[in-house]
Design a protein around this motif. Structure first.
Motif, PDB file in Angstrom:
ATOM      1  N   ASN B 226       0.830  -1.201   0.000  1.00  0.00           N
ATOM      2  CA  ASN B 226       0.000   0.000   0.000  1.00  0.00           C
ATOM      3  C   ASN B 226       0.866   1.253   0.000  1.00  0.00           C
ATOM      4  O   ASN B 226       2.100   1.168   0.014  1.00  0.00           O
ATOM      5  N   LEU B 227       0.222   2.377  -0.028  1.00  0.00           N
ATOM      6  CA  LEU B 227       0.938   3.645  -0.154  1.00  0.00           C
ATOM      7  C   LEU B 227       1.854   3.898   1.037  1.00  0.00           C
ATOM      8  O   LEU B 227       2.957   4.421   0.891  1.00  0.00           O
ATOM      9  N   PHE B 341       3.860   2.606  -9.205  1.00  0.00           N
ATOM     10  CA  PHE B 341       2.675   1.981  -8.620  1.00  0.00           C
ATOM     11  C   PHE B 341       1.539   2.973  -8.590  1.00  0.00           C
ATOM     12  O   PHE B 341       1.749   4.182  -8.577  1.00  0.00           O
ATOM     13  N   PHE B 343      -1.976   3.917  -6.399  1.00  0.00           N
ATOM     14  CA  PHE B 343      -2.696   3.659  -5.151  1.00  0.00           C
ATOM     15  C   PHE B 343      -3.976   4.469  -5.115  1.00  0.00           C
ATOM     16  O   PHE B 343      -4.052   5.539  -5.724  1.00  0.00           O
ATOM     17  N   ARG B 350      -3.395  -0.565  -3.071  1.00  0.00           N
ATOM     18  CA  ARG B 350      -2.701  -0.555  -4.353  1.00  0.00           C
ATOM     19  C   ARG B 350      -3.603  -1.129  -5.450  1.00  0.00           C
ATOM     20  O   ARG B 350      -4.344  -2.084  -5.231  1.00  0.00           O
ATOM     21  N   TYR B 352      -3.696  -3.220  -8.730  1.00  0.00           N
ATOM     22  CA  TYR B 352      -2.830  -4.170  -9.437  1.00  0.00           C
ATOM     23  C   TYR B 352      -3.230  -4.239 -10.890  1.00  0.00           C
ATOM     24  O   TYR B 352      -4.317  -3.817 -11.278  1.00  0.00           O
TER      25      TYR B 352
END
Lengths: 307, 353
Positions: B226-227, B341, B343, B350, B352
């Motif tokens: 996660n962030l 990435f 988020f 996150r 995907y």
């Protein structure tokens, strides 16, 4: 690591002039004056008097300087007995009161609730008048009605004449001495205990130590500096034992004049017999003994400086 | 020894220090408990050691439930943050102490203590008192004392925080070496992500009592869950561009262009998102088309670290030092596939591909 770092000695960058000296000197004056009048002068005067032959206090005259007073007191069996009594008293009272105080302090320290109440309770005797306490103890020790004899009777022990039988008078004095020494000793030891980082106990517990292991391996060694300090202070104060004696036996040094201590001897020479020379000489002898004990203590103490 | 925790919870009054944490830790590894202060990492360690009772949940060492066992019965070695060496004992006596308590014979405990003193390189100081040792030496003694009883688990509470910067780097390598040599499963608490990344096999990252990610050290950097993880791990800190996901790209706040990368994220049109990118994932090729402005540049070895402005956000990247960079220049950038990435802005979850 230690919470208490030694204070380093720094010289002030300020130059000492008459002006910068005067102000602090005025602040210090009342204290210095008091010390000079009531401590320093009497001390040196006592030393002087102890070497004056045939000193008469009223006329302030003497026949010459010499060791006569010392010869006299050292040939006095009462004085020798007083030194022996006092030393016995000190050794017994200081050691027993220390052991009891350590146990009580450790217990107090582990009490979480009502610690303040218990501390106050243990401290009470310190702030109570010694005359009142002496009176109470006379009753506790009483042959016919005393609670101590009542407790002994529960164990089928015959009543002991604590105060009037010369055989037991030293024991009575020591019991009273130990008791009166507890509050001060406990409070100091408690302060010492509270300075020990609790992390050492946690570390020891993780290492698998039980309560008794922790007490002997961690608590007592880390408390040693405080124990040493308390021992010195208590030793000095109990070498000067007088009021306990005076109070318990109604102004006599024991029921059969068997329990002279150095200060009682001094008191008698001074007030009753007006032999100021003998009194002064015995004071100087006591001073020398205390000094000697303190120096030995201090030497041992140096070994326990951990931090 | 394998360690398993199940729904592990610790509450101090109203405060929940560790909240229903479940994880399994492999045997013989060096595991970092990482997180900002107040995240519950030390609480977690103290519960593993048994110093702190558990509010709820269970702890297993291998298959054995140790939740209610006292520290000494768990066979753990613990190194305290300030080492807690017994000040009245010499180094040798300190290391011997756990064995003395176990009633090991004097000859044997001295022999074993010397063996561990050698392992941590303090054999010359056996007769010194703790106050005569430097911080690094004290720490080695504390580790030797923890290891001498052959614990199944070694726990280190912020072991490096009391050391100066140079010694810290040296000692963390020492801890790695000692852990490898002894093979004992080791947990260590730290708030320094660099320290954790440098020596641990696994990292458990925590925040406010919640586990954020438990994974191999590399994966926290390469595959943040996660962030928060992405933000906490890595230096310089990961670039974060807040914006709206629109027309298959991200429209950064305060900017009009739509940034398209070659990821195929499953995002709903119009979602508030954060585009996070490692500094090394920024490219400066000729065909790159994301327009930015140079705010600042710093020389950093063979590269230049450039601080770029895009919309209301700043972005850092490494550019070849031979390229002339002026403050105020317009510079086109692109994003690699790796190290970038997406988020959710609100939850930090996150997206995907």
């Amino acid at each position: 690591m230690s919470k208490f770092k030694r204070v380093k000695k720094y010289k002030s960058d300020e130059k000492v002039t008459a002006k910068t000296f005067l102000k602090p000197a005025i602040y210090l004056l009342p204290f210095i004056l008091g010390i000079l009048v009531f401590t320093v002068y009497p001390f040196f005067n006592a030393v002087a008097i102890s070497f004056k032959e045939d000193y008469k206090v009223i006329s302030d005259t003497f026949s010459g300087w010499g060791l006569g007073n010392y010869q006299k007191i050292f040939s006095d069996p009462t004085f020798i007995k007083a030194i022996i009594n006092t030393t016995q008293y000190v050794l017994v009272v200081v050691s027993i009161s220390l052991v009891i105080s350590i146990l009580i302090a450790v217990m107090l320290n582990s009490v979480e609730k009502l610690q303040g109440l218990f501390q106050t309770a243990y401290f009470m005797p310190m702030v109570t008048s010694s005359a009142a306490i002496g009176l109470v103890w006379r009753w506790l020790f009483n042959y016919d009605y005393g609670i101590l004899n009542y407790l002994l009777s529960l164990f089928d022990v015959d009543a002991i004449n604590f105060l009037n039988n010369p055989q037991y008078s030293m024991i009575s004095l020591c019991i009273y001495g130990v008791w009166s020494m507890l509050p001060f000793t406990i409070i100091l030891l408690l302060a010492g205990l509270q300075n020990i980082d609790p992390q050492y106990y946690t570390a020891a517990k993780v290492d698998g130590a039980k309560t008794i292991d922790i007490f002997f391996n961690i608590t007592v060694p880390l408390l040693a500096p405080t124990i040493g300090l308390v021992a010195i202070v208590n030793m000095i104060s109990s070498f000067k034992v007088f009021d306990a004696l005076y109070m318990l036996f109604g102004g006599k040094p024991g029921p059969a004049y068997n329990l002279y201590t150095v200060i009682f001897y001094l008191y008698e020479q001074f007030y009753t017999k007006l032999k100021l020379g003998y009194a002064a000489a015995s004071a100087i002898v006591l001073f020398a003994i205390i000094l000697l004990f303190t120096m030995v203590q201090n030497r041992i103490q140096k070994k326990y400086d951990y931090y | 020894m394998r360690v398993k925790v199940k729904n592990l919870t610790k509450r101090f009054g109203e405060v929940t220090a560790v909240n229903s944490l479940t994880a399994e830790f492999e045997s013989g590894k060096l595991i970092a408990l990482l997180g900002p202060s107040g995240c519950g990492k030390t609480t977690m360690l103290n519960m593993l050691s048994g110093i702190l009772p558990v509010t709820e949940g269970q702890i297993f060492f291998d298959e054995k439930d140790v939740t209610d066992l006292t520290p000494d019965k768990r066979e753990v070695g613990l190194v305290f943050q300030n080492y807690a060496l017994y000040p009245h004992m010499t180094v040798l006596e300190n290391i011997c102490f756990p064995l003395k308590i176990k009633k090991v014979s004097k000859a044997e405990r001295i022999e074993r203590a010397k063996e561990f003193a050698k392992m941590v390189h303090i054999e010359e100081y056996l007769n010194r008192k703790p106050k005569e040792l430097s911080g690094g030496q004290q720490q080695r003694v504390a580790i030797a004392r923890a290891l001498v009883k052959n614990p199944k688990l070694l726990l280190l509470d912020e072991p490096l925080s009391n050391l100066d910067a140079k010694l810290r780097v040296e000692m963390r390598e020492e801890i790695r070496r000692i852990q490898r040599e002894s093979g004992v499963t080791t947990f260590f608490v730290t708030h320094d992500q660099e320290e954790a990344s440098a020596i641990s096999d696994y990292i458990m990252l925590m925040k406010l009592g919640e586990m954020q990610q438990y994974d191999k050290t590399r994966n926290l950097y390469n595959q943040p869950a996660n962030l928060f993880v992405a933000d906490f791990i890595g230096s310089p800190t990961i670039n974060q561009l807040h914006g709206v996901y629109t027309k298959g790209g991200i429209k950064v706040d305060g900017d009009n262009q739509i940034i398209k990368t070659n990821h195929k994220w499953q995002v709903e049109e119009g979602s508030r998102v954060v585009l996070a990118s490692r500094a090394e994932a920024i490219t400066f090729n000729d065909k790159d088309d994301v327009k930015t402005k140079v705010v600042e540049s710093y020389l950093s070895g063979k590269d230049t670290l450039v601080n770029l402005k895009i919309g209301s956000y700043n972005l850092r990247g490494y550019i070849d030092a031979t390229k002339p960079i002026k403050i105020g220049d317009n510079l086109n950038i692109g994003f690699k596939t790796e190290g970038v990435f997406l988020f959710d802005e609100l939850t930090g979850e996150r997206y995907y591909e």
